[in-house]
Scaffold this motif. Structure first.
Motif, PDB file in Angstrom:
ATOM      1  N   VAL A 160       0.837  -1.207   0.000  1.00  0.00           N
ATOM      2  CA  VAL A 160       0.000   0.000   0.000  1.00  0.00           C
ATOM      3  C   VAL A 160       0.868   1.252   0.000  1.00  0.00           C
ATOM      4  CG1 VAL A 160      -1.604   1.363   1.396  1.00  0.00           C
ATOM      5  CG2 VAL A 160      -2.010  -1.075   1.073  1.00  0.00           C
ATOM      6  N   ILE A 161       1.937   1.235   0.805  1.00  0.00           N
ATOM      7  CA  ILE A 161       2.858   2.377   0.847  1.00  0.00           C
ATOM      8  C   ILE A 161       3.518   2.565  -0.513  1.00  0.00           C
ATOM      9  CG2 ILE A 161       4.988   3.261   1.875  1.00  0.00           C
ATOM     10  CD1 ILE A 161       4.209   1.777   4.452  1.00  0.00           C
ATOM     11  N   ALA A 162       3.920   1.468  -1.141  1.00  0.00           N
ATOM     12  CA  ALA A 162       4.568   1.550  -2.458  1.00  0.00           C
ATOM     13  C   ALA A 162       3.622   2.135  -3.503  1.00  0.00           C
ATOM     14  CB  ALA A 162       5.040   0.163  -2.890  1.00  0.00           C
ATOM     15  N   ILE A 163       2.377   1.702  -3.490  1.00  0.00           N
ATOM     16  CA  ILE A 163       1.405   2.230  -4.453  1.00  0.00           C
ATOM     17  C   ILE A 163       1.147   3.708  -4.193  1.00  0.00           C
ATOM     18  CG2 ILE A 163      -1.005   2.110  -5.203  1.00  0.00           C
ATOM     19  CD1 ILE A 163      -0.870  -0.898  -4.833  1.00  0.00           C
ATOM     20  N   ALA A 164       1.095   4.097  -2.907  1.00  0.00           N
ATOM     21  CA  ALA A 164       0.921   5.504  -2.572  1.00  0.00           C
ATOM     22  C   ALA A 164       2.089   6.340  -3.081  1.00  0.00           C
ATOM     23  CB  ALA A 164       0.771   5.667  -1.055  1.00  0.00           C
ATOM     24  N   VAL A 165       3.310   5.805  -2.938  1.00  0.00           N
ATOM     25  CA  VAL A 165       4.501   6.491  -3.456  1.00  0.00           C
ATOM     26  C   VAL A 165       4.406   6.639  -4.974  1.00  0.00           C
ATOM     27  CG1 VAL A 165       6.989   6.257  -3.832  1.00  0.00           C
ATOM     28  CG2 VAL A 165       6.024   5.805  -1.572  1.00  0.00           C
ATOM     29  N   SER A 166       3.927   5.591  -5.619  1.00  0.00           N
ATOM     30  CA  SER A 166       3.781   5.625  -7.071  1.00  0.00           C
ATOM     31  C   SER A 166       2.769   6.678  -7.508  1.00  0.00           C
ATOM     32  CB  SER A 166       3.346   4.249  -7.585  1.00  0.00           C
ATOM     33  OG  SER A 166       3.020   4.292  -8.950  1.00  0.00           O
ATOM     34  N   VAL A 173      13.259  11.668  -3.743  1.00  0.00           N
ATOM     35  CA  VAL A 173      13.455  12.420  -4.979  1.00  0.00           C
ATOM     36  C   VAL A 173      12.218  12.241  -5.846  1.00  0.00           C
ATOM     37  CG1 VAL A 173      15.966  12.244  -4.982  1.00  0.00           C
ATOM     38  CG2 VAL A 173      14.604  10.472  -6.100  1.00  0.00           C
ATOM     39  N   GLU A 174      12.053  13.098  -6.836  1.00  0.00           N
ATOM     40  CA  GLU A 174      10.918  12.976  -7.740  1.00  0.00           C
ATOM     41  C   GLU A 174      11.133  11.772  -8.664  1.00  0.00           C
ATOM     42  OE1 GLU A 174       8.385  15.699 -10.938  1.00  0.00           O
ATOM     43  OE2 GLU A 174      10.079  16.551  -9.812  1.00  0.00           O
ATOM     44  N   LEU A 175      10.098  10.961  -8.818  1.00  0.00           N
ATOM     45  CA  LEU A 175      10.196   9.742  -9.613  1.00  0.00           C
ATOM     46  C   LEU A 175       9.699   9.990 -11.033  1.00  0.00           C
ATOM     47  CD1 LEU A 175       8.749   7.197  -7.011  1.00  0.00           C
ATOM     48  CD2 LEU A 175      11.129   7.893  -7.315  1.00  0.00           C
ATOM     49  N   ASN A 176      10.394   9.386 -11.999  1.00  0.00           N
ATOM     50  CA  ASN A 176       9.928   9.510 -13.380  1.00  0.00           C
ATOM     51  C   ASN A 176       8.805   8.509 -13.650  1.00  0.00           C
ATOM     52  OD1 ASN A 176      11.120   6.950 -13.937  1.00  0.00           O
ATOM     53  ND2 ASN A 176      13.086   7.946 -14.328  1.00  0.00           N
ATOM     54  N   GLY A 177       8.242   8.578 -14.839  1.00  0.00           N
ATOM     55  CA  GLY A 177       7.090   7.749 -15.169  1.00  0.00           C
ATOM     56  C   GLY A 177       7.368   6.261 -15.103  1.00  0.00           C
ATOM     57  N   LEU A 178       8.519   5.829 -15.627  1.00  0.00           N
ATOM     58  CA  LEU A 178       8.872   4.412 -15.617  1.00  0.00           C
ATOM     59  C   LEU A 178       9.048   3.891 -14.199  1.00  0.00           C
ATOM     60  CD1 LEU A 178       9.633   1.809 -17.064  1.00  0.00           C
ATOM     61  CD2 LEU A 178      11.993   2.666 -17.213  1.00  0.00           C
ATOM     62  N   THR A 179       9.733   4.669 -13.361  1.00  0.00           N
ATOM     63  CA  THR A 179       9.956   4.258 -11.979  1.00  0.00           C
ATOM     64  C   THR A 179       8.643   4.157 -11.223  1.00  0.00           C
ATOM     65  OG1 THR A 179      12.122   5.354 -11.979  1.00  0.00           O
ATOM     66  CG2 THR A 179      11.182   4.792  -9.836  1.00  0.00           C
ATOM     67  N   ARG A 180       7.753   5.119 -11.452  1.00  0.00           N
ATOM     68  CA  ARG A 180       6.449   5.084 -10.791  1.00  0.00           C
ATOM     69  C   ARG A 180       5.659   3.844 -11.197  1.00  0.00           C
ATOM     70  NH1 ARG A 180       3.730  10.964 -11.414  1.00  0.00           N
ATOM     71  NH2 ARG A 180       2.093   9.900 -10.208  1.00  0.00           N
ATOM     72  N   ALA A 181       5.738   3.477 -12.472  1.00  0.00           N
ATOM     73  CA  ALA A 181       5.030   2.287 -12.944  1.00  0.00           C
ATOM     74  C   ALA A 181       5.597   1.018 -12.314  1.00  0.00           C
ATOM     75  CB  ALA A 181       5.117   2.199 -14.467  1.00  0.00           C
ATOM     76  N   LEU A 182       6.927   0.942 -12.200  1.00  0.00           N
ATOM     77  CA  LEU A 182       7.557  -0.235 -11.603  1.00  0.00           C
ATOM     78  C   LEU A 182       7.253  -0.324 -10.110  1.00  0.00           C
ATOM     79  CD1 LEU A 182      11.023  -0.159 -13.409  1.00  0.00           C
ATOM     80  CD2 LEU A 182       9.111  -1.716 -13.837  1.00  0.00           C
ATOM     81  N   VAL A 183       7.249   0.825  -9.429  1.00  0.00           N
ATOM     82  CA  VAL A 183       6.900   0.831  -8.005  1.00  0.00           C
ATOM     83  C   VAL A 183       5.447   0.381  -7.821  1.00  0.00           C
ATOM     84  CG1 VAL A 183       6.540   2.322  -5.996  1.00  0.00           C
ATOM     85  CG2 VAL A 183       8.594   2.585  -7.391  1.00  0.00           C
ATOM     86  N   PHE A 184       4.581   0.820  -8.711  1.00  0.00           N
ATOM     87  CA  PHE A 184       3.176   0.419  -8.646  1.00  0.00           C
ATOM     88  C   PHE A 184       3.043  -1.094  -8.812  1.00  0.00           C
ATOM     89  CE2 PHE A 184      -1.085  -0.288 -10.277  1.00  0.00           C
ATOM     90  CZ  PHE A 184      -1.854   0.566  -9.493  1.00  0.00           C
ATOM     91  N   LEU A 185       3.752  -1.664  -9.783  1.00  0.00           N
ATOM     92  CA  LEU A 185       3.707  -3.109 -10.000  1.00  0.00           C
ATOM     93  C   LEU A 185       4.289  -3.865  -8.808  1.00  0.00           C
ATOM     94  CD1 LEU A 185       4.759  -3.311 -13.766  1.00  0.00           C
ATOM     95  CD2 LEU A 185       2.474  -3.623 -12.797  1.00  0.00           C
ATOM     96  N   GLY A 186       5.360  -3.321  -8.237  1.00  0.00           N
ATOM     97  CA  GLY A 186       5.939  -3.945  -7.052  1.00  0.00           C
ATOM     98  C   GLY A 186       4.979  -3.931  -5.879  1.00  0.00           C
ATOM     99  N   GLY A 187       4.275  -2.826  -5.716  1.00  0.00           N
ATOM    100  CA  GLY A 187       3.281  -2.738  -4.652  1.00  0.00           C
ATOM    101  C   GLY A 187       2.145  -3.714  -4.854  1.00  0.00           C
ATOM    102  N   LEU A 188       1.675  -3.866  -6.095  1.00  0.00           N
ATOM    103  CA  LEU A 188       0.622  -4.838  -6.386  1.00  0.00           C
ATOM    104  C   LEU A 188       1.073  -6.262  -6.059  1.00  0.00           C
ATOM    105  CD1 LEU A 188      -0.995  -3.728  -9.775  1.00  0.00           C
ATOM    106  CD2 LEU A 188      -2.037  -3.716  -7.508  1.00  0.00           C
ATOM    107  N   ALA A 189       2.309  -6.579  -6.425  1.00  0.00           N
ATOM    108  CA  ALA A 189       2.839  -7.916  -6.159  1.00  0.00           C
ATOM    109  C   ALA A 189       2.898  -8.198  -4.662  1.00  0.00           C
ATOM    110  CB  ALA A 189       4.228  -8.064  -6.779  1.00  0.00           C
ATOM    111  N   LEU A 190       3.249  -7.189  -3.869  1.00  0.00           N
ATOM    112  CA  LEU A 190       3.310  -7.375  -2.419  1.00  0.00           C
ATOM    113  C   LEU A 190       1.912  -7.498  -1.806  1.00  0.00           C
ATOM    114  CD1 LEU A 190       6.177  -4.908  -1.449  1.00  0.00           C
ATOM    115  CD2 LEU A 190       6.219  -7.402  -1.243  1.00  0.00           C
TER     116      LEU A 190
END
Length: 223
Positions: A160-166, A173-190
């Motif tokens: 949930v924290i990872a998805i919120a960060v995404s 630091v400010e995250l770019n679009g690709l990083t935000r997408a990967l963080v979102f996928l990582g949060g979903l997996a968790l």
């Protein structure tokens, strides 16, 4: 605001007068073709619409009697079915176009109702994902062994924290679009219960964390 609330009241009244309320479960089952995921998606839409403009107790009473039986008939656990519809009935308060909770925030901040409601929707995106995890991960509803429950809850919190960060797009630091997408996928997996998905999410987020930390240090050195 009065028009939107009145419309929500008309919907609730129409269900009772026409008898559509008693037929919604059958419609969901027939439309989904017996596929649980499709039934969950249809139930989500119906629960949000019926929950708009109604207090929490009234929302649950309507959804528990009208919508939840459809999931139960498809083999979904009774507790999961009720928590699923209850969650979406509650998040209807931040779901445009009604989003009654956003009207309160708008009155306090004197901001645009459209901007406030859509911001609330995006910031609360985890609330729209979590009920599906109840179906695929019963440990989040305290079903299973102690170890399964502890693992499911702890990894879900991190997810949930990872998805919120995404969604926010910032972590140190400010995250770019690709990083935000990967963080979102990582949060979903968790959030999805299972050792394999937890490992995938943990590895992905760990790599992204160290990568962003190194990039931040390089920027500080360059400055």
């Amino acid at each position: 605001m009065r028009t939107l609330v009145s419309t929500a009241g008309i919907i609730a009244g129409t269900l009772g007068i026409t008898g559509l309320g008693s037929k919604i479960s059958g419609i969901i089952i027939a439309s989904s073709g017996g596929v649980p995921l499709l039934a969950l998606l249809l139930t989500m839409v119906v629960a949000i619409i019926l929950g708009m403009g109604l207090p929490t107790t009234a929302t649950y009473l309507i959804l528990a009697t009208v919508v939840a039986p459809a999931l139960s008939q498809l083999g979904v656990d009774l507790l999961t079915a009720h928590m699923f519809v209850f969650f979406y009935g509650c998040v209807s308060t931040i779901t445009p176009p009604v989003a009654l909770a956003s009207y309160v925030a708008t009155g306090i901040s004197n901001a645009s109702i459209s901007k406030v409601s859509w911001t609330a929707f995006f910031y609360g995106i985890t609330c729209y994902i979590l009920p599906f995890m109840f179906f695929y991960g019963p440990g989040l509803l305290l079903r299973g062994s102690v170890s399964e429950i502890l693992l499911a809850v702890s990894t879900a919190v991190i997810g949930v924290i990872a998805i919120a960060v995404s969604i926010v797009g910032f972590f140190k630091v400010e995250l770019n679009g690709l990083t935000r997408a990967l963080v979102f996928l990582g949060g979903l997996a968790l959030m999805l219960q299972g050792v394999s998905t937890d490992l995938i999410g943990a590895v992905l987020l760990t790599l992204l964390f160290f990568t962003s930390s190194k990039m931040n240090k390089l920027k500080e050195i360059a400055q």
